[in-house]
Design an enzyme around this catalytic site. Structure first.
Site, mmCIF file in Angstrom:
data_model
loop_
_atom_site.group_PDB
_atom_site.id
_atom_site.type_symbol
_atom_site.label_atom_id
_atom_site.label_comp_id
_atom_site.label_asym_id
_atom_site.label_seq_id
_atom_site.Cartn_x
_atom_site.Cartn_y
_atom_site.Cartn_z
ATOM 1 N N GLY A 188 0.867 -1.056 -0.010
ATOM 2 C CA GLY A 188 0.079 -0.112 0.016
ATOM 3 C C GLY A 188 0.805 1.119 0.179
ATOM 4 N N CYS A 189 0.535 2.305 -0.546
ATOM 5 C CA CYS A 189 1.295 3.750 -0.548
ATOM 6 C C CYS A 189 0.590 4.616 0.462
ATOM 7 C CB CYS A 189 1.059 4.198 -1.870
ATOM 8 S SG CYS A 189 -0.484 4.722 -2.421
ATOM 9 N N GLY A 190 -0.095 4.325 1.163
ATOM 10 C CA GLY A 190 -0.582 4.970 2.533
ATOM 11 C C GLY A 190 -1.869 5.944 1.985
#
Length: 282
Positions: free
Chosen positions: A118-120
């Site tokens: 995930g990239c947040g």
């Protein structure tokens, strides 16, 4: 549509008066000041939480509808069957009931997002999703005068009750030629204010193509994405845009007007929608 942010379902008022010590003109004074509330607001679909954001507890049904649209969960207000606001401890849980096919699609989306990568960013799992293509609004005909832009910006500045009380929130308005400012929504978060506005426009049975969006904040790419998803052909801001916001507005066929203050403004993309008198053109 109402221009007032007076809906605060869930039992938490949008502002609170707190004691303070002020120092002005060389004098110390014990006084009080209204400040905006900031609480966790969860959006839940089918009993599962999709996202939690910090925001102002006002116009929550508009917020839920707008968020659900701009996150790509629905394409129209008809796909929302119900919205219920519940207080959960110090926060609020906004439970959204979708049409069955949309519930199924969202469950599949959650399963896809269940992996460890995930990239947040809220609701997405990759850089590609953050850079999602936006709807093309180039075909929306609209012609504004320089005076229209000034009127829209000035109207928003004077139609923000929470900002007038607290001086601490962002505003987003929907301006329709011949009608003026028909909706205003406010929040401590600029994205939240725009989501609330999108929900208000949809719930009133209108489309973004009928008017222009005007905001009090700077313009990031997310603001352009949300305005384009609503279908607005023009986005006006009192502050400056980012480079990516300009490129995104250009690709979407959107007229991006920024630094709109008083009678002055700057146009960054698609200036053909702005009409100038001959004497105004250098």
């Amino acid at each position: 549509m109402s221009t007032l942010n007076d809906e605060h379902k869930g039992g938490i008022a949008p502002t609170v008066s707190l004691a303070e010590t002020s120092y002005r003109d060389g004098l110390v004074k014990e006084t009080s000041r209204f400040v905006p509330e900031e609480v966790p607001i969860a959006f839940s679909y089918g009993g599962s939480t999709q996202a939690v954001m910090m925001g102002t507890p006002a116009d929550l049904e508009d917020f839920a509808a707008g968020f659900t649209l701009t996150e790509g969960i629905i394409a129209s207000i008809a796909e929302i069957q119900g919205i219920e606001v519940l207080q959960e401890g110090d926060g609020l849980d906004v439970q959204v009931t979708l049409a069955e096919d949309k519930e199924d699609a969202l469950r599949a989306r959650r399963r896809h997002m269940a992996g460890p990568v995930g990239c947040g960013l809220c609701g997405i799992e990759s850089i590609e999703q953050a850079m999602r293509p936006v709807p093309d609004v180039s075909g929306v005909d609209m012609l504004l005068s320089a005076a229209d832009i000034a009127r829209a910006s000035n109207a928003l500045n004077s139609a923000q009750p929470l900002h007038a009380q607290t001086r601490a929130v962002h505003g987003a308005g929907f301006y329709v030629l011949g009608e003026g400012l028909v909706a205003v929504r406010e929040d401590v978060g600029r994205h939240n204010a725009l989501d609330k506005l999108a929900g208000a426009v949809m719930r009133a049975g209108r489309t973004g193509a009928e008017g222009v969006v005007v905001v009090t904040s700077r313009i990031s790419v997310e603001m352009v994405q949300k305005a384009a998803i609503l279908g607005a052909p023009v986005l006006i801001a009192i502050s400056a845009p980012t480079a990516l916001a300009i490129r995104t507005a250009d690709a979407a066929g959107m007229t991006l007007v920024a630094l709109s203050r008083g009678e002055d403004f700057e146009i960054f993309t698609h200036p053909h929608r702005i009409r100038f008198e001959p004497a105004e053109v250098a």
